[in-house]
Design a protein around this motif. Structure first.
Motif, short mmCIF file in Angstrom:
data_model
loop_
_atom_site.label_atom_id
_atom_site.label_comp_id
_atom_site.label_asym_id
_atom_site.label_seq_id
_atom_site.Cartn_x
_atom_site.Cartn_y
_atom_site.Cartn_z
N LEU A 41 0.85 -1.21 0.00
CA LEU A 41 0.00 0.00 0.00
C LEU A 41 0.88 1.25 0.00
O LEU A 41 0.60 2.22 -0.72
CB LEU A 41 -0.92 0.01 1.23
CG LEU A 41 -1.95 -1.12 1.31
CD1 LEU A 41 -2.70 -1.05 2.64
CD2 LEU A 41 -2.93 -1.04 0.15
N ALA A 42 1.95 1.23 0.79
CA ALA A 42 2.81 2.43 0.89
C ALA A 42 3.45 2.73 -0.46
O ALA A 42 3.48 3.90 -0.90
CB ALA A 42 3.86 2.21 1.97
N ALA A 43 3.95 1.71 -1.13
CA ALA A 43 4.63 1.94 -2.43
C ALA A 43 3.63 2.47 -3.46
O ALA A 43 3.90 3.44 -4.18
CB ALA A 43 5.27 0.64 -2.92
N ALA A 44 2.44 1.88 -3.50
CA ALA A 44 1.45 2.32 -4.49
C ALA A 44 0.94 3.72 -4.16
O ALA A 44 0.69 4.54 -5.06
CB ALA A 44 0.30 1.32 -4.55
N GLN A 68 -9.16 4.21 -5.83
CA GLN A 68 -9.32 3.76 -7.22
C GLN A 68 -7.94 3.55 -7.85
O GLN A 68 -7.72 2.57 -8.56
CB GLN A 68 -10.09 4.79 -8.02
CG GLN A 68 -11.52 4.97 -7.55
CD GLN A 68 -12.29 5.93 -8.43
OE1 GLN A 68 -12.45 5.69 -9.62
NE2 GLN A 68 -12.77 7.01 -7.85
N PHE A 69 -7.03 4.46 -7.57
CA PHE A 69 -5.67 4.35 -8.09
C PHE A 69 -4.99 3.06 -7.59
O PHE A 69 -4.25 2.40 -8.31
CB PHE A 69 -4.86 5.59 -7.67
CG PHE A 69 -3.43 5.55 -8.11
CD1 PHE A 69 -3.05 5.95 -9.39
CD2 PHE A 69 -2.44 5.12 -7.23
CE1 PHE A 69 -1.72 5.90 -9.79
CE2 PHE A 69 -1.11 5.07 -7.62
CZ PHE A 69 -0.75 5.46 -8.90
N LEU A 70 -5.28 2.71 -6.32
CA LEU A 70 -4.64 1.53 -5.72
C LEU A 70 -5.18 0.21 -6.26
O LEU A 70 -4.51 -0.83 -6.20
CB LEU A 70 -4.84 1.55 -4.20
CG LEU A 70 -4.18 2.68 -3.40
CD1 LEU A 70 -4.55 2.57 -1.92
CD2 LEU A 70 -2.67 2.63 -3.56
N LEU A 71 -6.40 0.24 -6.77
CA LEU A 71 -7.09 -1.03 -7.07
C LEU A 71 -6.30 -1.98 -7.99
O LEU A 71 -6.18 -3.18 -7.68
CB LEU A 71 -8.50 -0.77 -7.62
CG LEU A 71 -9.38 -2.02 -7.69
CD1 LEU A 71 -9.67 -2.59 -6.30
CD2 LEU A 71 -10.69 -1.74 -8.41
N PRO A 72 -5.71 -1.50 -9.13
CA PRO A 72 -4.95 -2.45 -9.95
C PRO A 72 -3.83 -3.12 -9.17
O PRO A 72 -3.57 -4.32 -9.34
CB PRO A 72 -4.39 -1.56 -11.08
CG PRO A 72 -5.37 -0.41 -11.16
CD PRO A 72 -5.81 -0.17 -9.74
N PHE A 78 -5.26 -5.94 -6.93
CA PHE A 78 -5.50 -7.18 -7.68
C PHE A 78 -4.17 -7.85 -8.06
O PHE A 78 -4.04 -9.07 -7.97
CB PHE A 78 -6.30 -6.89 -8.95
CG PHE A 78 -7.79 -6.84 -8.72
CD1 PHE A 78 -8.51 -7.97 -8.35
CD2 PHE A 78 -8.48 -5.64 -8.87
CE1 PHE A 78 -9.88 -7.92 -8.14
CE2 PHE A 78 -9.86 -5.58 -8.66
CZ PHE A 78 -10.56 -6.73 -8.30
N ALA A 79 -3.19 -7.04 -8.46
CA ALA A 79 -1.93 -7.61 -8.95
C ALA A 79 -1.10 -8.22 -7.82
O ALA A 79 -0.43 -9.23 -8.01
CB ALA A 79 -1.12 -6.54 -9.68
N GLN A 80 -1.15 -7.61 -6.63
CA GLN A 80 -0.24 -8.04 -5.57
C GLN A 80 -0.95 -8.58 -4.34
O GLN A 80 -0.30 -8.90 -3.34
CB GLN A 80 0.68 -6.88 -5.18
CG GLN A 80 1.59 -6.47 -6.34
CD GLN A 80 2.59 -5.40 -5.94
OE1 GLN A 80 3.22 -5.49 -4.89
NE2 GLN A 80 2.72 -4.38 -6.77
N GLY A 81 -2.27 -8.66 -4.39
CA GLY A 81 -3.02 -9.05 -3.18
C GLY A 81 -3.33 -10.52 -3.08
O GLY A 81 -3.91 -10.97 -2.08
N GLU A 82 -2.94 -11.28 -4.12
CA GLU A 82 -3.38 -12.68 -4.19
C GLU A 82 -2.95 -13.53 -2.99
O GLU A 82 -3.76 -14.25 -2.41
CB GLU A 82 -2.88 -13.32 -5.48
CG GLU A 82 -3.73 -14.49 -5.89
CD GLU A 82 -4.29 -14.31 -7.31
OE1 GLU A 82 -4.23 -15.28 -8.05
OE2 GLU A 82 -4.74 -13.22 -7.66
N SER A 83 -1.66 -13.40 -2.61
CA SER A 83 -1.21 -14.31 -1.54
C SER A 83 -1.84 -13.91 -0.21
O SER A 83 -2.18 -14.77 0.62
CB SER A 83 0.32 -14.35 -1.45
OG SER A 83 0.81 -13.07 -1.20
N PHE A 84 -2.03 -12.60 -0.01
CA PHE A 84 -2.71 -12.17 1.22
C PHE A 84 -4.14 -12.72 1.25
O PHE A 84 -4.61 -13.25 2.26
CB PHE A 84 -2.72 -10.64 1.31
CG PHE A 84 -3.61 -10.12 2.40
CD1 PHE A 84 -3.25 -10.25 3.74
CD2 PHE A 84 -4.83 -9.53 2.10
CE1 PHE A 84 -4.10 -9.79 4.75
CE2 PHE A 84 -5.68 -9.07 3.09
CZ PHE A 84 -5.31 -9.21 4.42
#
Ligand SMILES: Cc1ncc(COP(=O)(O)O)c(C=O)c1O
Length: 380
Positions: free
Chosen positions: A48-51, A270-274, A277-283
């Motif tokens: 979240l911080a990086a995005a 909204q900006f964070l959403l992609p 999806f891209a990095q939230g899978e393992s969580f």
């Protein structure tokens, strides 16, 4: 007094007063938690911080009444990967502040005061408040406990009349976990728009997956609702959406104006959403696994219990077991509270025959296990 909710008694009810008093004594186990951020389920903050840092570097407010194009593209991609896939375009997606706001927009879109909506007889309690905002009547259809809480088609037909504007379906259902896994002939027969809430879609247990209802009913207008509160355990970031299938597109222009009227979805989320999806899978997988392990633990523990009767849910993150030899759900919840475990009485979720309690398998595992033990001991 006039105005919405003016007829309600807003003082805390007996159970809430008892809960506060018992909590003040300490050592109360709360088995009702459904807020992931209080159960140790925190989306990786470094992601979240990086995005978020990238957002500040390119910040410029250009609102789109349907929502940010990249966010909508990510949602389209998500549905294309569901089983069976739901094929939609970015124009079919509307971003909102939450799933709850999405309901409100759809109630406004589809109905006028005095119209009615069909809702399950057992369900989470938000609908009556949302319906009150638009002076809508809620009519209930039955879920059959003896058939794993499947929708009773006859009761659905009986509840519908000429002023029915939408049928609300929650799949996986809160709190029973039922998943609609095949087309329902009655829905096609009625031809009434369907609002399908899939916020628990990834949380499957007995079922292999959650088929998007809109894909099961390609000829019926279906509005699919979801958001990041459950999917990514981010209720604080406030983002939901409505996805229209092809027959629902006739409503798109008016829905765009409605969404433009509030423009409730915040730009940062909204900006964070992609990225979610891209990095939230393992969580997301870890979260689903926690719920499954808790469900298994509770089901094993209840299996030999003389009074607690639970079925393996198709999905969701709750259990809604029946408790035998009790007929007053509030008295049961108060009795359990005295013994140090807080559950929701079944009537919080509607009017179902028998006596039920709701417990949440999102709860931190050690607390959940201790709470299940206390529950079993109290009712032994
Ligand atoms: C079935 C269901 N839909 C929607 C919501 C609310 O979602 P949101 O936070 O996006 O408004 C909840 C919250 O518990 C829920 O249980």
């Amino acid at each position: 007094m006039t105005g919405v909710f003016s007829h309600l008694d807003l003082t805390p009810n007996r159970l809430e007063l008892a809960r506060q008093a018992r909590a003040a004594q300490g050592d109360l186990i709360d088995l009702t938690g459904s807020n992931p951020t209080t159960q140790g389920l925190l989306f990786p903050s470094e992601v979240l911080a990086a995005a978020t840092a990238a957002y500040w570097q390119q910040r410029c407010y250009r609102p789109d009444p349907r929502g940010d194009a990249m966010a909508r593209a990510a949602i389209v991609n998500y549905y294309s990967r569901r089983s069976p896939p739901l094929i939609i375009t970015p124009d079919d997606v509307f971003l909102t502040a939450s799933t709850s706001e999405a309901y409100y927009l759809l109630f406004s879109l589809l109905s006028d005061p005095g119209d009615n909506l069909l809702v399950p007889n057992v369900t989470y309690p938000l609908f009556e408040y949302l319906a009150a905002l638009r002076n809508l009547e809620l009519r209930s259809y039955q879920l059959d406990e003896e058939h794993d809480w499947r929708i009773n088609a006859r009761s659905l037909r009986r509840a519908a009349d000429e002023r029915t504007r939408a049928i609300l379906i929650v799949s996986p259902h809160n709190p029973t976990g039922a998943i609609v896994d095949r087309p329902l002939a009655t829905l096609n027969l009625l031809g009434i728009p369907v609002i399908c809430d899939e916020v628990f879609a990834p949380f499957t247990y007995a079922a292999a997956n959650t088929p998007p209802l809109a894909a099961l009913h390609p000829d019926l207008p279906v509005f699919t609702l979801n958001g990041i509160s459950k999917l990514f355990a981010l209720p604080d970031l406030k983002l939901g959406w409505i996805a229209l299938n092809q027959p629902a597109r006739v409503f798109a222009a008016r829905l765009e104006l409605l969404n433009d009227t509030l423009l409730g979805a915040n730009a940062l989320s909204q900006f964070l959403l992609p990225t979610l999806f891209a990095q939230g899978e393992s969580f997301m997988s870890a979260m689903v696994e926690r719920v499954r392990e808790n469900l298994t633990l509770a089901l094993n523990r209840f299996a030999g219990h003389p009074r607690i009767h639970a079925r393996a849910p198709a999905g969701g993150y709750y259990l809604f077991p029946a408790v035998s030899d009790w007929d007053d759900e509030e008295a049961l919840a108060l009795f359990l509270l005295e013994r140090g475990v807080f559950v929701h009485p079944g009537y919080f979720y509607g009017d179902v025959p028998g006596c039920h309690v709701m417990i949440s398998a999102l709860t931190q595992p050690a607390v959940f296990a201790a709470g299940v033990e206390r529950l079993c001991a109290a009712l032994a």
